[in-house]
Design an enzyme around this catalytic site. Structure first.
Site, PDB file in Angstrom:
ATOM      1  N   LYS A 114       0.805  -1.216   0.080  1.00 32.12           N
ATOM      2  CA  LYS A 114       0.031  -0.080  -0.012  1.00 32.12           C
ATOM      3  C   LYS A 114       0.685   1.186  -0.031  1.00 32.12           C
ATOM      4  O   LYS A 114       1.932   1.374   0.722  1.00 32.12           O
ATOM      5  CB  LYS A 114      -0.807  -0.059   1.050  1.00 32.12           C
ATOM      6  CG  LYS A 114      -2.031   0.947   1.365  1.00 32.12           C
ATOM      7  CD  LYS A 114      -2.853   0.733   2.669  1.00 32.12           C
ATOM      8  CE  LYS A 114      -3.989   1.670   2.808  1.00 32.12           C
ATOM      9  NZ  LYS A 114      -4.655   1.520   4.052  1.00 32.12           N
ATOM     10  N   SER A 195      -9.598   1.756   3.299  1.00 29.26           N
ATOM     11  CA  SER A 195      -8.873   2.576   2.607  1.00 29.26           C
ATOM     12  C   SER A 195      -7.759   1.582   1.758  1.00 29.26           C
ATOM     13  O   SER A 195      -7.030   2.287   0.980  1.00 29.26           O
ATOM     14  CB  SER A 195      -8.124   3.570   3.199  1.00 29.26           C
ATOM     15  OG  SER A 195      -7.161   3.021   4.004  1.00 29.26           O
ATOM     16  N   SER A 219      -9.952  -0.847   7.536  1.00 31.02           N
ATOM     17  CA  SER A 219      -9.413  -0.825   6.250  1.00 31.02           C
ATOM     18  C   SER A 219      -8.988  -1.785   5.435  1.00 31.02           C
ATOM     19  O   SER A 219      -8.378  -1.764   4.293  1.00 31.02           O
ATOM     20  CB  SER A 219      -8.460   0.527   6.224  1.00 31.02           C
ATOM     21  OG  SER A 219      -8.815   1.565   6.216  1.00 31.02           O
TER      22      SER A 219
END
Ligand SMILES: *[C@@H]1O[C@H](CO)[C@@H](O)[C@H](O)[C@H]1NC(C)=O
Ligand SMILES: *[C@@H]1O[C@H](CO)[C@@H](O)[C@H](O)[C@H]1NC(C)=O
Length: 460
Positions: A114, A195, A219
């Site tokens: 990420k 996210s 997330s």
């Protein structure tokens, strides 16, 4: 604390069922020497390496091809590592030089991380924001160092909801100024959730084998659920937070997002443990790493004799008039669940905005080079450049950032909020597990993650 991890593994198992369903639908085959790469898991890939049916270079070339073909549509990847093929060649060389059994399960396997996880290489680390383009991180994140030690190929950076969804309440899931709109590869019009959207999108679309995500409030679990893949959200501190663009040191955690439970466990095993740059939390949590690691629990009858709970309200509501299945009295409820799920009522929002300002300012200060050095400068950057970059940047605002900037550390109001969170957790999720002697909770969807993250965050 030990049971927090178990509950999340249990969530993972519910996703594993989804994987079986979806993998049956995919018929495309891409083969090298008669071996099909698409949908192959880590065990398949390692076997193919050993049998000389596949090299890390071929695997990376396959994924780079899939990224150039699919990423313009689904936007799961922000950047590809210019050194990925070099790292693959290096892994191929090491495999030839070493006897089988000497290399880790992840050796030569491409990993996407990420974009809020620092890598000290040619890749940018920006949380999807142009404000951090050109910033230079002091070192690899603790989890990235561990992955490199395991011999992985860092394939690139995954997209995300910008700033891990800490910028504004109106950002669409999976959207960032640098990454564009991340889309759910199974149903393009459905939310990929966030996210850690790009990590889940990319493994679901077979643009990479395994990925890393981060979680503050659901997330990882939520995008894993939305994209029908597997996530393990570790107890806070089990994985080092050093080098992560943070939201809250009380709640942030880093974990694997993969296509199968065993792949996720291999990644978890590689990234957990003590890190001197996140010493206190990782030292505390290391005590809970099982002797002999996690792989020993990868067995088909692993749930035999375990006590599982089901919490119906509000996670399993049937429309009125439904015939409700008999769950043998397994009809549990978490005390104050409606307060726990409301960030404003629980005090979670109050705590998070104050923690965000402290943690982000500290991350930005530690950068070797950076165009922005504080939350205030990020806000100013967003105001100044919103028209130049993308209309959306202005349109989606930065409401949470503005509220966070007005906070002044952990004062009496924040302390009261934190105490309330502790109480809600103790009387809620923890009490549910202890009173009912549960090993795990089974639940559909990802909402339950929001009910247990307070517990995992408080270090008890
Ligand atoms: C990192 O960002 C710079 C722009 O500041 C860009 O030129 C470079 O290509 C990016 N790196 C990668 C690996 O994409
Ligand atoms: C919390 O408060 C904010 C700001 O007033 C509001 O926009 C948001 O919808 C509220 N969230 C919930 C879950 O009530």
């Amino acid at each position: 604390m030990a049971f927090h991890c178990q509950i999340l593994l249990q969530l993972v198992l519910s996703h594993a069922l989804l994987i079986l369903i979806f993998s049956g639908l995919i018929s495309t085959r891409v083969t090298v020497h008669g071996f099909s790469i698409k949908e192959a898991n880590v065990d398949d890939l390692q076997l193919a390496f050993q049998q000389n049916k596949l090299t890390s270079r071929q695997l990376v070339e396959f994924y780079l091809g899939e990224i150039s073909r699919l990423n313009p549509l689904v936007h799961g990847v922000i950047e590809v590592n210019p050194d990925a093929l070099y790292q693959a060649d290096k892994a191929d060389g090491e495999r030839k030089a070493k006897a089988p059994g000497w290399l880790s399960e992840l050796h030569g396997i491409p990993v996407l991380v990420k974009d809020n996880i620092a890598t000290k290489d040619k890749l940018n680390t920006t949380a999807g924001s142009s404000a951090l383009l050109g910033s230079v991180v002091p070192r690899d994140a603790g989890v990235v160092k561990r992955l490199r030690d395991a011999g992985v190929v860092i394939l690139g950076k995954a997209s995300l909801t910008e700033w891990s969804d800490s910028r504004s309440l109106t950002l669409p899931d999976g959207w960032s100024a640098r990454g564009g709109p991340g889309l759910n590869p199974y149903v393009l019009s459905a939310s990929p959730c966030g996210s850690s959207s790009g990590s889940a999108i990319s493994v679901a679309a077979n643009m990479v084998a395994v990925s890393l995500g981060t979680e503050t409030r659901a997330s990882m679990i939520c995008p894993a659920n939305a994209n029908s893949v597997v996530a393990i959200k570790p107890t806070v501190g089990l994985t080092s937070r050093a080098g992560i663009i943070p939201i809250s040191l009380r709640q942030d955690s880093i974990g694997p997002i993969c296509r199968t439970v065993s792949d996720a466990v291999y990644v978890l095993e590689a990234i957990v443990g003590f890190d001197e740059n996140d010493a206190e939390a990782t030292k505390q949590a290391s005590k809970f790493i099982p002797h002999g690691g996690y792989k020993q629990f990868l067995k088909p009858d692993g749930l035999k004799g375990k006590r599982l709970g089901i919490t119906r309200i509000p996670f399993l509501n049937y429309p009125s008039g439904s015939v409700v299945p008999n769950t043998n009295g397994c009809n549990l409820e978490i005390n104050n669940i409606h307060v726990i799920l409301n960030v404003n009522q629980s005090g979670e929002a109050t705590a998070l905005v104050a923690e965000l300002k402290l943690a982000l300012n500290s991350y930005l200060k530690d950068l070797v080079v950076s165009p922005v050095r504080s939350l205030a400068e990020v806000i100013a950057f967003n105001k100044k450049f919103s028209d130049l970059m993308t209309k959306s940047l202005e349109e989606y605002g930065q409401g949470i950032f503005l509220v966070a900037e007005r906070t002044k550390g952990i004062g009496p109001v924040e302390k009261a909020a934190l105490l309330n969170l502790q109480k809600l957790s103790r009387d809620g999720f923890e009490k549910l597990m202890i009173d009912n002697e549960l090993d795990a909770v089974v639940t559909p969807g990802a909402d339950f993650a929001q009910a247990c993250h307070l517990a995992s965050a408080l270090g008890d």
